[in-house]
Scaffold this motif. Structure first.
Motif, short mmCIF file in Angstrom:
data_model
loop_
_atom_site.label_atom_id
_atom_site.label_comp_id
_atom_site.label_asym_id
_atom_site.label_seq_id
_atom_site.Cartn_x
_atom_site.Cartn_y
_atom_site.Cartn_z
N ILE A 1 -4.22 0.96 -1.95
CA ILE A 1 -4.94 -0.06 -1.76
C ILE A 1 -4.50 -0.53 -2.13
O ILE A 1 -5.93 -0.49 -3.07
N GLY A 2 -4.51 -2.64 -2.02
CA GLY A 2 -5.52 -3.93 -3.01
C GLY A 2 -5.27 -3.81 -4.51
O GLY A 2 -5.84 -4.73 -4.69
N PHE B 1 0.74 -0.77 -0.27
CA PHE B 1 0.03 -0.02 -0.21
C PHE B 1 0.71 0.88 -0.11
O PHE B 1 2.02 1.53 0.56
N LEU B 2 -0.12 2.11 -0.34
CA LEU B 2 0.67 3.78 -0.02
C LEU B 2 -0.14 4.62 0.72
O LEU B 2 -1.17 5.03 0.01
N VAL C 1 0.72 6.34 -8.44
CA VAL C 1 -0.47 7.29 -8.26
C VAL C 1 0.53 8.62 -7.70
O VAL C 1 1.89 8.46 -7.40
N TYR C 2 -0.62 8.81 -7.89
CA TYR C 2 -0.13 10.57 -7.97
C TYR C 2 -1.92 11.55 -7.32
O TYR C 2 -2.24 11.12 -8.03
N LEU C 3 -1.75 11.61 -6.02
CA LEU C 3 -3.06 12.09 -5.54
C LEU C 3 -2.58 13.81 -5.13
O LEU C 3 -1.37 13.25 -3.34
N ALA C 4 -2.72 14.27 -4.59
CA ALA C 4 -2.48 15.83 -3.95
C ALA C 4 -3.63 15.85 -3.39
O ALA C 4 -4.87 16.26 -3.85
N GLY D 1 -9.99 7.18 -13.44
CA GLY D 1 -9.76 7.39 -11.72
C GLY D 1 -9.74 6.08 -11.16
O GLY D 1 -9.08 5.74 -11.79
N GLY D 2 -9.84 6.13 -9.88
CA GLY D 2 -9.32 5.17 -9.21
C GLY D 2 -10.06 5.58 -7.50
O GLY D 2 -10.89 6.00 -7.32
N SER D 3 -9.83 3.86 -7.20
CA SER D 3 -10.56 3.54 -5.90
C SER D 3 -9.61 4.26 -4.54
O SER D 3 -8.63 3.08 -5.10
#
Length: 141
Positions: free
Chosen positions: A122-123, A15-16, A128-131, A56-58
């Motif tokens: 996770i999963g 996970f991150l 990933v790039y989330l701000a 997008g993503g969960s």
């Protein structure tokens, strides 16, 4: 704040996450958000690899209280629908589910003692790039 990296499922998964302790006063263990209905946050999901899914993503939001064990948390999964666009999410406290705390962990999140909050990828394997542009409690009048 920015969360950037790769989630790998090698060696039984990974996970991150980005986390923050909620009390601004270091002498306190938690904050009391019981007068609010939930958490509101602004988030941007950027597609990192052009070969990745662009829909997008969960992601999960995890909350810990002073009483949760190290691997336990209250969790909510949210779906980002629009990559490369800022979105505002509202998550009622009632949507968080207890995870990993065993039979002694209360099944309902007690918003009067919130200690730590995290955004988690996770999963599934993903870049990933989330701000995160804002995090606050909200009330519905």
């Amino acid at each position: 704040n920015v969360l950037e990296g790769r989630v790998s499922l090698a060696n039984n998964g990974g996970f991150l996450q980005m986390v923050t302790d909620l009390p601004l006063d270091a002498s306190k263990q938690s904050v009391d958000a019981s007068e609010y209905d939930g958490i509101e946050f602004d988030i941007l999901y950027r597609v990192v690899d052009e070969n990745d899914d662009k829909s997008g993503g969960s992601f999960n939001m995890h909350i810990r209280t002073p009483g949760t064990l190290q691997q336990a948390s209250y969790r909510h999964t949210f779906q980002i629908e629009q990559p490369n666009t800022w979105e505002v999410f509202r998550v009622p406290f009632s949507c968080f589910e207890a995870y990993g705390g065993g039979p002694d962990m209360p099944s309902v999140l007690d918003a009067s003692e919130l200690r730590r909050i995290g955004i988690v990828g996770i999963g599934r394997e993903m870049d990933v790039y989330l701000a995160m542009g804002g995090l606050r409690f909200y009330s519905v009048f």
